[in-house]
Design a protein around this motif. Sequence first.
Motif, short mmCIF file in Angstrom:
data_model
loop_
_atom_site.label_atom_id
_atom_site.label_comp_id
_atom_site.label_asym_id
_atom_site.label_seq_id
_atom_site.Cartn_x
_atom_site.Cartn_y
_atom_site.Cartn_z
N ASP A 184 -4.42 -1.46 -1.38
CA ASP A 184 -4.11 -1.17 -2.60
C ASP A 184 -3.72 0.32 -2.63
N ARG A 185 -2.70 0.35 -3.77
CA ARG A 185 -2.18 1.98 -4.17
C ARG A 185 -3.00 2.84 -4.91
N LYS A 186 -4.21 2.16 -5.40
CA LYS A 186 -4.87 3.00 -6.45
C LYS A 186 -6.32 3.52 -5.77
N GLN A 187 -6.40 4.74 -5.75
CA GLN A 187 -7.44 5.10 -4.88
C GLN A 187 -8.79 4.96 -5.54
N ASP B 200 1.41 0.72 -0.55
CA ASP B 200 2.19 -0.14 -1.51
C ASP B 200 2.04 -1.43 -0.97
N ILE B 201 2.32 -2.57 -1.77
CA ILE B 201 2.22 -3.83 -1.28
C ILE B 201 3.75 -4.31 -0.68
N CYS B 202 4.78 -3.40 -0.82
CA CYS B 202 6.25 -3.48 -0.54
C CYS B 202 6.18 -2.66 0.67
N LEU C 40 -15.30 -0.18 -15.58
CA LEU C 40 -14.95 -0.97 -16.86
C LEU C 40 -14.26 -2.28 -16.62
N TYR C 41 -13.24 -1.99 -15.63
CA TYR C 41 -12.44 -3.15 -14.69
C TYR C 41 -13.49 -4.33 -14.54
N ASP C 42 -14.43 -3.73 -13.55
CA ASP C 42 -15.35 -4.97 -12.92
C ASP C 42 -16.16 -5.45 -14.00
N ASN D 111 -2.60 -11.56 -10.41
CA ASN D 111 -1.28 -11.32 -11.28
C ASN D 111 -1.09 -9.84 -10.39
N VAL D 112 -1.51 -9.65 -9.17
CA VAL D 112 -0.98 -8.25 -8.55
C VAL D 112 0.44 -8.20 -8.70
N LEU D 113 1.08 -9.36 -8.35
CA LEU D 113 2.64 -9.38 -7.99
C LEU D 113 3.31 -9.28 -9.25
N GLY E 40 1.71 1.79 -17.04
CA GLY E 40 1.65 0.02 -16.93
C GLY E 40 1.03 -0.33 -15.54
N THR E 41 1.23 0.45 -14.62
CA THR E 41 0.52 0.10 -13.38
C THR E 41 -0.60 0.86 -12.68
N ASN E 42 -0.94 1.79 -13.55
CA ASN E 42 -2.17 3.10 -13.31
C ASN E 42 -3.16 2.92 -14.39
N ARG F 180 -13.18 -7.82 -5.93
CA ARG F 180 -13.77 -8.92 -6.66
C ARG F 180 -13.67 -9.96 -5.95
N ILE F 181 -12.59 -10.27 -5.13
CA ILE F 181 -12.29 -11.27 -4.00
C ILE F 181 -12.68 -10.85 -2.80
N THR F 182 -12.64 -9.80 -2.47
CA THR F 182 -12.94 -9.04 -1.04
C THR F 182 -14.27 -9.44 -0.57
C1 LIG Z 1 -5.22 -7.04 -11.62
S1 LIG Z 1 -5.71 -6.00 -10.39
C2 LIG Z 1 -6.36 -7.23 -9.26
C3 LIG Z 1 -7.40 -6.75 -8.33
C4 LIG Z 1 -8.31 -7.79 -7.62
N1 LIG Z 1 -7.29 -8.50 -6.60
C5 LIG Z 1 -8.77 -8.67 -8.48
O1 LIG Z 1 -8.70 -9.83 -8.25
O2 LIG Z 1 -9.62 -8.17 -9.27
C6 LIG Z 1 -4.10 -5.47 -9.66
C7 LIG Z 1 -4.49 -4.42 -8.31
O3 LIG Z 1 -3.13 -4.38 -7.73
C8 LIG Z 1 -2.89 -3.03 -7.41
N2 LIG Z 1 -1.62 -2.57 -7.45
C9 LIG Z 1 -0.78 -3.02 -8.39
N3 LIG Z 1 0.45 -2.59 -7.87
C10 LIG Z 1 0.60 -2.25 -6.36
C11 LIG Z 1 1.47 -1.73 -5.43
N4 LIG Z 1 2.93 -1.89 -5.58
N5 LIG Z 1 1.03 -1.54 -4.21
C12 LIG Z 1 -0.69 -1.85 -4.27
N6 LIG Z 1 -1.41 -2.14 -4.97
C13 LIG Z 1 -0.88 -2.43 -6.17
C14 LIG Z 1 -3.67 -2.31 -8.49
O4 LIG Z 1 -4.04 -0.79 -8.18
C15 LIG Z 1 -4.77 -3.08 -9.05
O5 LIG Z 1 -5.95 -2.71 -8.01
#
Ligand SMILES: C[S@@+](CC[C@H](N)C(=O)[O-])C[C@H]1O[C@@H](n2cnc3c(N)ncnc32)[C@H](O)[C@@H]1O
Length: 288
Positions: free
Chosen positions: A84-87, A111-113, A31-33, A130-132, A21-23, A68-70
């Motif tokens: 971000d943790r996703k290569q 990781d954001i933690c 597709l995300y874009d 919704n990253v959090l 669910g996080t990958n 998208r924001i960067t």
């Molecule tokens: C919904 S996307 C948002 C991406 C971008 N901020 C946007 O607005 O389009 C969530 C992003 O958070 C990243 N992510 C999720 N959990 C994370 C974590 N624990 N540490 C770092 N990145 C994480 C995901 O890999 C993904 O790229």
Amino acid sequence: MAKMSSGSKSSGAIERLLRAGTNDHYEDPALYDFEYDDQREDVEWYRARAREFSSPHPILELGAGTGRITIPLLEDGHRVVAVDRKQSMLDRLNAKVDRLDDARLEISESDICALPNHARSVGMVLAPFNVLMHLYTWDRLLACFEEVERVLRPGGMFCFDVLLPDLEWLLLDPDLHHCRTRFIHPETKRAMVYSTNHTYDHETQVAHIRIHYHDAIGRGARVRPEIPPRKTVQLAHRQIWPEELRCLLHLAGLELRSLEGDFDGDRLTHDAESQVVVAQKPTKKRGA
Ligand SMILES: C[S@@+](CC[C@H](N)C(=O)[O-])C[C@H]1O[C@@H](n2cnc3c(N)ncnc32)[C@H](O)[C@@H]1O
């Protein structure tokens, strides 16, 4: 994550669901874009906050994804550290930045933690879209907020948005498919139908969303129900309530400045989709 348990599922099964669910949703960045291309309100809101709270110090963006924001922030002249943790998502961001040839971006696969060591050097932290909600327990969320407090300069701002839990939506029949939409995949050019359903886990506050991609039949959004989807993608979103946000921000030493419903500054009422938050690191330590 191992301590999670719920209903009849083993903790191992829940961990696997959360990992997927996080990958899964971020495995196909093109597709995300494509899926979020027309989402502009949040981009403009984050640009406005970056202008409003502008400082000579870099902006640190949590979960920057494909940028998208960067990218708009770089175009506005800011320095950005994208975490971000996703290569796969960062590779796409990198490719976009190569075109801009921009030295003001630092990319960190973390990781954001557990943020890269930018102690007290960052002017502003953002956590858009919704990253959090990918932090599945309150202690992970608190760890992230404490990291934000650590990297921010005194007086620095923390801006983010998460969905407002929607009780009616969370309790929908988990077998019914919603949002049925026909689209052409941006890279394979295959005609597909997108639909979603979800199961809400009351104990962990996590919505386990399934995004189904069927081959389209004809020109409409019809699919052959007897044929399984080409792929089903998991997306796990922990629901976060306003009082949790207030409590955890406070525990992390951050001060809430505003908590609004959506990006137009409305009050947080039942029809708001998102909670849009501005918090600040105080200039003096509490009690000092
Ligand atoms: C919904 S996307 C948002 C991406 C971008 N901020 C946007 O607005 O389009 C969530 C992003 O958070 C990243 N992510 C999720 N959990 C994370 C974590 N624990 N540490 C770092 N990145 C994480 C995901 O890999 C993904 O790229």
